[in-house]
Design an enzyme around this catalytic site. Structure first.
Site, PDB file in Angstrom:
ATOM      1  CD  GLU A  24      -8.671  19.180   2.730  1.00 44.95           C
ATOM      2  OE1 GLU A  24      -9.196  19.990   1.935  1.00 44.95           O
ATOM      3  OE2 GLU A  24      -9.007  19.098   3.939  1.00 44.95           O
ATOM      4  CG  ASN A  65     -10.263  17.542   7.429  1.00 46.92           C
ATOM      5  OD1 ASN A  65      -9.257  16.838   7.309  1.00 46.92           O
ATOM      6  ND2 ASN A  65     -10.561  18.493   6.586  1.00 46.92           N
ATOM      7  CG  HIS A 108     -10.438  22.623  10.541  1.00 46.49           C
ATOM      8  ND1 HIS A 108      -9.382  21.881  10.055  1.00 46.49           N
ATOM      9  CD2 HIS A 108     -11.411  22.525   9.610  1.00 46.49           C
ATOM     10  CE1 HIS A 108      -9.707  21.375   8.887  1.00 46.49           C
ATOM     11  NE2 HIS A 108     -10.928  21.758   8.589  1.00 46.49           N
TER      12      HIS A 108
END
Length: 547
Positions: free
Chosen positions: A403, A526, A488
């Protein structure tokens, strides 16, 4: 294959009319978008905290993605639902007139019961930038384990309050490694579309992206990825892109363009406070009790389950202890919260028949952060939106998706920041420590090296192409990689291992897991869209089959 066949046994117990009524409110962002944050906040304020001795049909522990899906669908099926949330309601402005503080001026609202901030980027030019704050039940929990710090959202809306909003559906070719017991056709034809519609996901407008000063950092990331032969992929986000363009024009209060993200977003972000939760409250069947922490679940003598919980004040003190009875209990406290509760209750005798897979299969989604120092002709912009919009894909060849992240500190840094998701194979275990009376996690920081190696398949090549170097001043003094955290957390009660293939804890009828604990450690991107879609799949089956 028909839509009914793809949904499988999950629709048998619902009439077509009942099923369509149950799904209609999230089949399209507009259906949920009609509920404003103000209405959600008002509904939450009108709610009465659960009383000692109460009896409820369904008790949902947690108000994040899985819990919010479960509450909405159960309520639409006519079930009265009590949601229990450890964090605050986040519906009352502070002394500055805003509910949330921003990245560069964190105060007591920023962190959960800490006296100093613990930011993922905690240094600049090698100088520590964390600051002292008053201890408070703030929005971001940086929970420390022996080998890792796990970031989690605290408040009604859970992780949706504090994440970057990147609503990424994994590539179908990768899905078999994510949830091998789940039919990918039903996920990609039914449940991913339903989740994305309900969450209000959308992609940044291309024309605005190419011209606005606020995404110069992302355009640099796109350009450099291309020069090194990597695909740059725009990914959906749950921010209101129309609102952000109005922020840019100066016609509305700024939020993403005012350094708001990690500690909440006051205006433009479509967190669960604006989507699933107000839809659930609108049914009239859902009540939410904030600042309540569940401590135990055990079979009740008359059937159902006895649930013990502590009511907290904003200093974290216990102000009341409550015992309630629930016919059904849904564990949706997040990967860490759910796993810790289940392991503790199994190993201390409240739920002794939970199987030995409970606590297993936990991973960090391969999270690794890194910064690069760009050449003088590649500035990333003094003004940066806090909302990421794309990433660099090298998953197939190198096991990494990166990202392109903002570094919105208000000055030109010539720095590119990245959050990588890697195919790190290591999995940890939660276990009950009887000497400390706490749950431990067996993660080892050295395991992050596998993720670093995978991330380097992208960034070594970009540095070589650009003639640039890594930044070593953002995560410590002369420290290149942020290898001590995860945004996460996944696993700990893995689907079809700790539970059946729909999240039932089969040793105890009426107990369910409905969050990221079901996913074994990695989603390749994600994870919150996958958590949402899996919850949609599982709760549909559970309702249709009588629980």
């Amino acid at each position: 294959m028909s839509a009914t066949a793809r949904r499988g046994p999950g629709v048998r117990g619902l009439s077509r009319r009942g099923f369509l009524a149950g799904t209609g409110s999230v089949l399209g962002a507009a259906a949920l978008g009609g509920f404003s944050a103000a209405k959600a906040a008002a509904a939450a304020r009108r709610a009465t905290p659960i009383g000692n001795g109460a009896h409820v049909q369904a008790l949902v522990i947690g108000t994040g993605y899985g819990g919010s899906v479960a509450a909405l669908r159960l309520a639409q099926a006519g079930v009265a639902v009590e949601m229990i949330e450890m964090g605050m309601a986040w519906d009352t402005p502070g002394s500055d007139g805003k509910i949330f503080c921003n990245l560069t001026s964190p105060d007591q609202r920023s962190f959960w019961l800490r006296t100093e901030t613990k930011q993922p980027v905690g240094y600049f030019l090698g100088i520590p930038i964390d600051r002292a704050i008053a201890s408070y039940t703030g929005i971001l929990d940086a929970e420390d384990f022996a080998g890792i710090t796990v970031y989690q959202g605290r408040g009604i809306g859970g992780g949706s309050l504090v994440n970057g909003g990147m609503a990424v559906t994994p590539k179908q070719a990768n899905f078999g490694a994510i949830l091998p017991s789940v039919d990918p056709n039903e996920m990609y034809n039914v449940y991913y579309p339903r989740a994305n519609a309900g969450l209000g996901a959308g992609v940044i407008p291309n024309g605005w992206f190419n011209t606005t000063q606020w995404y110069e950092f992302a355009r640099v990331g796109q350009k450099q990825a291309g020069r090194s032969g990597f695909p740059f992929e725009f990914v959906p986000d749950v921010y209101d892109w129309n609102y952000m363009q109005q922020e840019d024009a100066g016609t509305v209060p700024r939020s993403a363009l005012a350094q708001e993200l990690l500690y909440g977003n006051n205006y433009g972000k479509k967190s669960l406070q604006k989507t699933y939760i107000p839809a659930a409250l609108a049914t009239g069947k859902v009540n939410i009790s904030p600042l309540h922490k569940v401590t135990s679940v055990s079979p009740a003598s008359g059937g159902g389950y006895t649930v013990l919980m502590n009511q907290l004040d904003t200093s974290g003190n216990v102000v009341a202890t409550k015992e309630v009875t629930a016919d059904k209990v849904v564990f949706a406290a997040g990967s860490v919260g759910t796993s810790k509760l289940l392991v503790q209750m199994r190993d201390t005798g409240q739920l002794p028949n939970l199987n030995d897979q409970v606590g297993q299969g936990w991973g960090d989604n391969g999270n690794i952060m890194v910064g690069r120092a760009n050449q003088i002709w590649d500035p990333t912009g003094a003004n940066q939106s806090t909302i990421p919009c794309g990433g660099i894909d090298n998953w197939t060849a190198g096991g990494a998706f990166a990202e392109v992240a903002p570094l919105p500190i208000g000055i030109e840094t010539w720095a590119s920041l990245y959050l990588s998701i890697t195919r790190n194979p290591h999995r940890a275990q939660f276990s009950w420590n009887s000497s400390t009376q706490k749950v431990d996690l067996s993660w080892q920081q050295a395991w992050k090296q596998d993720g670093i190696t995978m991330a380097k398949t992208i960034f070594d090549k970009i540095n070589s192409t650009e003639g640039t170097i890594y930044r070593t001043d953002l995560f410590g003094t002369y420290k290149t990689w942020q290898d001590e955290i995860t945004y996460h957390p996944l696993g700990g009660a893995v689907l079809n291992q700790a539970t059946d293939n729909y999240g039932r804890l089969t040793a105890y009828p009426g107990l369910y897991v409905m969050d990221g604990a079901l996913i074994p450690g990695n989603t390749s991107v994600n994870p919150f869209v996958t958590i949402t879609a899996l919850a949609e799949r599982n709760i549909e089956n559970i309702i249709a089959n009588g629980g």
